[in-house]
Write a protein that holds these residues in place. Structure first.
Motif, PDB file in Angstrom:
ATOM      1  N   GLY A 248       0.802  -1.219   0.000  1.00 65.04           N
ATOM      2  CA  GLY A 248       0.000   0.000   0.000  1.00 65.04           C
ATOM      3  C   GLY A 248       0.830   1.263   0.000  1.00 65.04           C
ATOM      4  N   LYS A 249       2.143   1.122   0.129  1.00 69.30           N
ATOM      5  CA  LYS A 249       3.029   2.289   0.083  1.00 69.30           C
ATOM      6  C   LYS A 249       3.898   2.233  -1.173  1.00 69.30           C
ATOM      7  CE  LYS A 249       2.944   3.446   4.926  1.00 69.30           C
ATOM      8  NZ  LYS A 249       3.686   4.079   6.030  1.00 69.30           N
ATOM      9  N   TYR A 250       4.783   3.222  -1.293  1.00 68.75           N
ATOM     10  CA  TYR A 250       5.624   3.358  -2.473  1.00 68.75           C
ATOM     11  C   TYR A 250       7.057   3.606  -2.007  1.00 68.75           C
ATOM     12  CZ  TYR A 250       1.017   4.044  -4.515  1.00 68.75           C
ATOM     13  OH  TYR A 250      -0.302   3.880  -4.881  1.00 68.75           O
ATOM     14  N   ALA A 251       7.989   2.768  -2.460  1.00 71.42           N
ATOM     15  CA  ALA A 251       9.355   2.813  -1.945  1.00 71.42           C
ATOM     16  C   ALA A 251      10.295   3.560  -2.893  1.00 71.42           C
ATOM     17  CB  ALA A 251       9.875   1.403  -1.718  1.00 71.42           C
ATOM     18  N   ILE A 252      11.018   4.531  -2.330  1.00 71.33           N
ATOM     19  CA  ILE A 252      12.118   5.180  -3.036  1.00 71.33           C
ATOM     20  C   ILE A 252      13.393   4.649  -2.404  1.00 71.33           C
ATOM     21  CG2 ILE A 252      13.145   7.356  -3.766  1.00 71.33           C
ATOM     22  CD1 ILE A 252      10.224   6.902  -4.677  1.00 71.33           C
ATOM     23  N   THR A 253      14.093   3.798  -3.140  1.00 70.60           N
ATOM     24  CA  THR A 253      15.288   3.175  -2.577  1.00 70.60           C
ATOM     25  C   THR A 253      16.468   4.139  -2.648  1.00 70.60           C
ATOM     26  OG1 THR A 253      15.824   2.163  -4.715  1.00 70.60           O
ATOM     27  CG2 THR A 253      14.513   0.861  -3.159  1.00 70.60           C
ATOM     28  N   ASN A 254      17.515   3.821  -1.902  1.00 70.33           N
ATOM     29  CA  ASN A 254      18.655   4.726  -1.778  1.00 70.33           C
ATOM     30  C   ASN A 254      19.731   4.425  -2.819  1.00 70.33           C
ATOM     31  OD1 ASN A 254      19.837   6.930  -0.559  1.00 70.33           O
ATOM     32  ND2 ASN A 254      20.874   5.738   1.016  1.00 70.33           N
ATOM     33  N   THR A 255      19.287   4.389  -4.087  1.00 66.68           N
ATOM     34  CA  THR A 255      20.190   4.162  -5.213  1.00 66.68           C
ATOM     35  C   THR A 255      19.950   5.253  -6.251  1.00 66.68           C
ATOM     36  OG1 THR A 255      18.597   2.765  -6.381  1.00 66.68           O
ATOM     37  CG2 THR A 255      20.125   1.663  -4.863  1.00 66.68           C
ATOM     38  N   ARG A 256      20.934   5.465  -7.107  1.00 63.49           N
ATOM     39  CA  ARG A 256      20.804   6.528  -8.106  1.00 63.49           C
ATOM     40  C   ARG A 256      19.612   6.293  -9.029  1.00 63.49           C
ATOM     41  NH1 ARG A 256      23.741  10.681 -10.367  1.00 63.49           N
ATOM     42  NH2 ARG A 256      25.425  10.361  -8.879  1.00 63.49           N
ATOM     43  N   ARG A 457      25.293  -3.995  -5.809  1.00 70.38           N
ATOM     44  CA  ARG A 457      25.833  -2.652  -5.640  1.00 70.38           C
ATOM     45  C   ARG A 457      25.227  -1.715  -6.674  1.00 70.38           C
ATOM     46  NH1 ARG A 457      30.211  -1.082  -8.997  1.00 70.38           N
ATOM     47  NH2 ARG A 457      31.261  -2.753 -10.148  1.00 70.38           N
ATOM     48  N   SER A 458      25.208  -0.438  -6.362  1.00 64.94           N
ATOM     49  CA  SER A 458      24.565   0.532  -7.240  1.00 64.94           C
ATOM     50  C   SER A 458      25.448   0.833  -8.440  1.00 64.94           C
ATOM     51  CB  SER A 458      24.275   1.823  -6.472  1.00 64.94           C
ATOM     52  OG  SER A 458      25.473   2.400  -6.001  1.00 64.94           O
ATOM     53  N   GLY A 459      24.873   1.544  -9.400  1.00 65.34           N
ATOM     54  CA  GLY A 459      25.624   1.933 -10.576  1.00 65.34           C
ATOM     55  C   GLY A 459      25.498   0.935 -11.714  1.00 65.34           C
ATOM     56  N   ALA A 460      26.397   1.057 -12.660  1.00 67.73           N
ATOM     57  CA  ALA A 460      26.431   0.167 -13.825  1.00 67.73           C
ATOM     58  C   ALA A 460      27.883  -0.183 -14.103  1.00 67.73           C
ATOM     59  CB  ALA A 460      25.809   0.859 -15.035  1.00 67.73           C
ATOM     60  N   TRP A 461      28.119  -1.402 -14.544  1.00 68.15           N
ATOM     61  CA  TRP A 461      29.488  -1.820 -14.796  1.00 68.15           C
ATOM     62  C   TRP A 461      29.518  -2.979 -15.786  1.00 68.15           C
ATOM     63  CZ3 TRP A 461      26.652  -2.953 -10.513  1.00 68.15           C
ATOM     64  CH2 TRP A 461      26.547  -4.292 -10.124  1.00 68.15           C
ATOM     65  N   ALA A 479      31.432 -12.193 -21.319  1.00 65.31           N
ATOM     66  CA  ALA A 479      31.368 -10.817 -20.828  1.00 65.31           C
ATOM     67  C   ALA A 479      29.993 -10.525 -20.250  1.00 65.31           C
ATOM     68  CB  ALA A 479      31.679  -9.838 -21.961  1.00 65.31           C
ATOM     69  N   SER A 480      29.967  -9.571 -19.327  1.00 67.74           N
ATOM     70  CA  SER A 480      28.710  -9.255 -18.646  1.00 67.74           C
ATOM     71  C   SER A 480      28.528  -7.753 -18.526  1.00 67.74           C
ATOM     72  CB  SER A 480      28.726  -9.884 -17.244  1.00 67.74           C
ATOM     73  OG  SER A 480      27.624  -9.459 -16.484  1.00 67.74           O
ATOM     74  N   ASN A 481      27.300  -7.296 -18.743  1.00 66.06           N
ATOM     75  CA  ASN A 481      26.905  -5.924 -18.416  1.00 66.06           C
ATOM     76  C   ASN A 481      25.903  -5.964 -17.275  1.00 66.06           C
ATOM     77  OD1 ASN A 481      27.110  -4.738 -21.803  1.00 66.06           O
ATOM     78  ND2 ASN A 481      28.439  -4.216 -20.105  1.00 66.06           N
ATOM     79  N   ASN A 482      26.062  -5.028 -16.347  1.00 66.23           N
ATOM     80  CA  ASN A 482      25.254  -5.013 -15.130  1.00 66.23           C
ATOM     81  C   ASN A 482      24.720  -3.607 -14.894  1.00 66.23           C
ATOM     82  OD1 ASN A 482      26.379  -7.820 -14.014  1.00 66.23           O
ATOM     83  ND2 ASN A 482      28.091  -6.593 -14.748  1.00 66.23           N
ATOM     84  N   SER A 483      23.409  -3.492 -14.731  1.00 64.10           N
ATOM     85  CA  SER A 483      22.771  -2.196 -14.526  1.00 64.10           C
ATOM     86  C   SER A 483      21.903  -2.247 -13.273  1.00 64.10           C
ATOM     87  CB  SER A 483      21.917  -1.824 -15.741  1.00 64.10           C
ATOM     88  OG  SER A 483      22.691  -1.801 -16.928  1.00 64.10           O
ATOM     89  N   ASN A 484      21.329  -1.105 -12.954  1.00 61.64           N
ATOM     90  CA  ASN A 484      20.441  -1.019 -11.797  1.00 61.64           C
ATOM     91  C   ASN A 484      19.142  -0.313 -12.162  1.00 61.64           C
ATOM     92  OD1 ASN A 484      21.215  -1.866  -8.836  1.00 61.64           O
ATOM     93  ND2 ASN A 484      23.135  -1.414  -9.889  1.00 61.64           N
ATOM     94  N   PHE A 485      18.559  -0.707 -13.287  1.00 58.88           N
ATOM     95  CA  PHE A 485      17.265  -0.168 -13.644  1.00 58.88           C
ATOM     96  C   PHE A 485      16.227  -0.649 -12.633  1.00 58.88           C
ATOM     97  CE2 PHE A 485      19.390  -0.646 -17.888  1.00 58.88           C
ATOM     98  CZ  PHE A 485      19.564   0.712 -18.121  1.00 58.88           C
ATOM     99  N   VAL A 486      15.268   0.205 -12.359  1.00 57.46           N
ATOM    100  CA  VAL A 486      14.204  -0.184 -11.441  1.00 57.46           C
ATOM    101  C   VAL A 486      13.301  -1.194 -12.134  1.00 57.46           C
ATOM    102  CG1 VAL A 486      12.240   0.626 -10.101  1.00 57.46           C
ATOM    103  CG2 VAL A 486      14.299   2.035 -10.259  1.00 57.46           C
ATOM    104  N   LYS A 487      13.143  -2.345 -11.529  1.00 59.79           N
ATOM    105  CA  LYS A 487      12.355  -3.410 -12.147  1.00 59.79           C
ATOM    106  C   LYS A 487      10.889  -2.999 -12.208  1.00 59.79           C
ATOM    107  CE  LYS A 487      12.003  -8.445 -12.215  1.00 59.79           C
ATOM    108  NZ  LYS A 487      12.410  -9.698 -11.561  1.00 59.79           N
ATOM    109  N   PRO A 488      10.249  -3.140 -13.359  1.00 64.57           N
ATOM    110  CA  PRO A 488       8.864  -2.677 -13.489  1.00 64.57           C
ATOM    111  C   PRO A 488       7.881  -3.654 -12.861  1.00 64.57           C
ATOM    112  CG  PRO A 488       9.545  -3.741 -15.506  1.00 64.57           C
ATOM    113  CD  PRO A 488      10.752  -3.738 -14.607  1.00 64.57           C
TER     114      PRO A 488
END
Length: 718
Positions: A248-256, A457-461, A479-488
């Motif tokens: 019932g609430k909405y979370a703003i996480t502490n990531t960019r 961890r935050s960010g992208a690498w 090889a791997s790409n890693n992001s932190n998009f907010v999952k829909p």
């Protein structure tokens, strides 16, 4: 950004990002391995020349695997060091290139558990292993017999040169040992090892403190606090809150990835301030997870360590093998751009204050207002709404745009791997096979881990699980790409900002750098820090090409292509907010350098940051991109220490190289220039001097003028 990973713990025992390798050799080792059934140590099997057994990875196996891997690695080193035959390239340098393969495999898993799937249990293991790994490194870098063999080979090639790539490996190996104290006397070596051991623990604690604050400072919103936020963002925030037990609430996480869009669109100023404070106070909350004292100790230890080798400061030692060569050269570049950047911030703030006043908002622009009112100015000046642009930036379409670009420039084709064929470490991860479009030859596998989650961890690498080499048979790339998009929310598309799309292209540039490697020896897959960001920054430019825009930017609901008028607005606004972007970055880079040039005795980190920024006339409305207590690039390891300036050094090359494509007959897809791009800027990796490689591509050295033009700053007159 490259983005750090734990594969820098090479057999050399150095804190440099050099890909490491190993061997499977004599019967003794095979017998030892037969008795050890730890999955993390075992040779990779399955398709595509073998793949990591991520589906069988278990935290309970980590400690034993790392310790056994170190034991086997040291066996390799002792065999090389005690070889009774005279030192040669093959029995010393090449043998080192083949060493410690088991530990190499273990650290593929270790890196995933550290960066992508961390947990309190794993962090305890990290803390315990950090000093042991430091000891392992020291036993190699301080092995006198080993170094004397390396030195003998190095000195011999001064009169009898080897093949170019062999000579480069010898030079890099010798220089790395030399820079890490191999020429010290016994007493100094002992202290050097003690310092490294202490630093390894401090780096681990620093990282875990930041991760703690990212996980534990979450802002929960009620239904009446969603003003200005998009439907897709609020749906995602609701899902995250439910997952955290706050239905019932909405979370703003502490990531960019969560903070940035909230500060850009939320109409709730006090909540913007709260979210801003949470984010920029990571590691700086005067509690058990505060990093300020750790940083002070890190700086003291770094200075003491390089002092053992006769250097005045850490920056002088670190930059000697970088393109900049000296701290003075790096500072000169940054200070050539800094005045224009802060002058532009003043203009941007004036524009924002004008909009705020016209709206009747009785405020003075503060840091938590910058993104919000910058967006208002963007809409007013350019009639450009970032939220409207996001409707055309779907993650799946952008992924296809990456593949298109790779196909046009590198002749690569990306094909999804059948589900279940290749093990993955999380259900969010997808895998593609990379092949040559003409021959069908297998190049490697590309793993994509796109979404933020607890423990990541935050960010992208970008990272590699296996790098290309040929000296003991062809090794293909993982090889791997890693992001932190907010999952829909389920069934919703992933819509990203233009900045996030740019970062997506950036990190893919690193992956293409991995895939295009044509080096023979593993060490040559490493890189010079202020050069390795160049290739990825350059790839960002293809996002703005007509070919990508016209094919892959379509509305997520209607499927209609992005209107030409909107594209024109995007391009017209390309230099918008460059004051903010350049200043927040440069502030971090300048603090990084100045901290390492300062006397660390009795240093107060918060005070130093504050006073140094005041001396630089840092605009009060802008904060450093990475405040010191959360500056993982610099204090969770040494990869970017005194090297964060490297992004700007690389951007000078990027802007200059982009001009070459703009002027080419075929533009950014010019076939002849693309061939030179791959041949000289991507494929060689670290097998040749970066400055020489750039000259072979461009016909001259890079100039700063293109960078200033790209940012809309005054171009210096020569």
């Amino acid at each position: 950004m490259t983005k750090n990973n734990l594969r820098h713990i090479k057999t050399l025992g150095l804190c440099a990002l050099i890909a490491f390798t190993g061997c499977k050799d004599e019967a003794k080792k095979e017998d030892t391995m037969a008795k050890n059934d730890n999955i993390l140590l075992q040779e990779w099997t399955g398709p595509y020349d073998g793949v990591p057994a991520f589906d069988k990875m278990d935290i309970s196996d980590v400690k034993e695997a790392v310790e056994k891997g170190m034991e086997l690695g040291l066996e390799d080193i002792e065999k090389i060091a005690n070889n009774p035959e005279p030192p040669t390239f093959e029995n010393t340098i090449a043998a080192m290139e083949r060493s410690a393969k088991e530990l190499d495999r273990v650290f593929t898993y270790y890196g995933i558990l550290s960066s992508n799937m961390s947990s309190p249990e794993f962090r305890d293991i990290q803390t315990e292993l950090a000093p042991k790994l430091s000891d392992y490194n020291s036993k190699i870098s301080q092995n006198e017999k080993l170094f004397q063999r390396i030195k003998t080979v190095y000195e011999a090639l001064q009169s009898t040169p080897l093949e170019d790539d062999q000579q480069r490996v010898v030079d890099l190996t010798y220089k790395s040992f030399e820079m890490n104290g191999a020429n010290l006397d016994a007493e100094k070596k002992k202290r050097y090892a003690e310092i490294n051991k202490e630093l390894s623990s401090l780096y681990t604690k620093f990282s875990n403190n930041v991760l703690h604050d990212e996980e534990n400072y979450v802002t929960y919103l009620n239904e009446n606090q969603l003003g200005g936020l998009s439907e897709s963002f609020t749906k995602s925030a609701a899902k995250i809150a439910t997952d955290k037990g706050q239905d019932g609430k909405y979370a703003i996480t502490n990531t960019r990835s969560s903070m940035d869009p909230f500060l850009t669109y939320s109409t709730e100023r006090e909540l913007r301030k709260q979210v801003w404070n949470n984010y920029y106070a990571r590691g700086d909350n005067a509690d058990d997870y505060d990093n300020n004292a750790l940083i002070a100790q890190i700086l003291k230890l770094r200075k003491e360590r390089v002092g053992l080798m006769g250097y005045d400061n850490y920056a002088e030692w670190r930059l000697q093998d970088r393109m900049a060569k000296t701290p003075e050269n790096a500072m000169d570049l940054m200070m050539a751009v800094w005045p224009a950047a802060i002058a532009r911030v003043k203009e941007e703030v004036t524009d924002m204050q004008t909009v705020a006043n016209a709206n009747g908002d009785k405020i003075t622009i503060e840091p938590w207002d910058y993104r919000y009112y910058a967006e208002k100015v963007r809409q007013k000046k350019y009639d450009l709404d970032s939220e409207e642009v996001k409707q055309y930036l779907q993650l799946d379409k952008l992924t296809q745009a990456l593949f298109y670009t790779a196909g046009r420039l590198f002749n690569y084709e990306f094909t999804p791997v059948k589900e279940g064929t290749v093990p993955v470490f999380h259900e969010d991860v997808n895998v593609w096979e990379v092949t040559d479009k003409d021959t069908g030859d297998h190049i490697g596998l590309w793993y994509l881990d796109p979404f933020a989650r607890e423990g990541k961890r935050s960010g992208a690498w970008a990272t590699t699980y296996r790098s290309y080499t040929t000296f003991d048979g062809k090794e293909t790339v993982l090889a791997s790409n890693n992001s932190n998009f907010v999952k829909p929310a389920p069934g919703e598309p992933v819509l990203v900002s233009w900045d996030d799309a740019t970062t997506f292209f950036h990190e893919f540039g690193h992956a293409l750098h991995f895939f295009s490697s044509n080096v023979k020896y593993p060490t040559l897959n490493g890189g010079v820090r202020d050069y390795t960001e160049f290739q990825s920054q350059l790839l960002e430019r293809w996002l703005s090409t007509d070919e990508v825009i016209n094919q892959f930017l379509v509305h997520y609901k209607t499927g209609e292509p992005i209107p030409a008028a909107l594209v024109a607005k995007i391009k017209k606004a390309s230099t918008f907010n460059q004051g903010f972007g350049t200043t927040e970055y440069l502030a971090s880079a300048l603090i990084d350098m100045k901290l390492h040039l300062a006397d660390p005795e009795n240093i107060d980190i918060d005070k130093f940051e504050r006073e140094t920024l005041n001396e630089l006339n840092m605009p009060k409305e802008v904060v450093m991109r990475h405040r010191t207590p959360q500056f993982g690039h610099v204090f969770s390891g040494e990869g970017y220490a005194t090297a964060y300036y490297g992004y700007m050094w690389a951007d000078v090359l990027t802007s200059d190289a982009s001009e070459a494509f703009k002027d080419a007959p075929g533009g950014f897809y010019d076939a002849e220039l693309a061939e030179k791009l791959v041949k000289y800027l991507f494929a060689p990796r670290n097998s040749m001097d970066p400055a020489e490689a750039y000259r072979l591509f461009r016909g001259r050295d890079a100039k700063i003028e293109a960078l200033m033009k790209d940012r809309g700053f005054p171009v210096p007159q020569s």
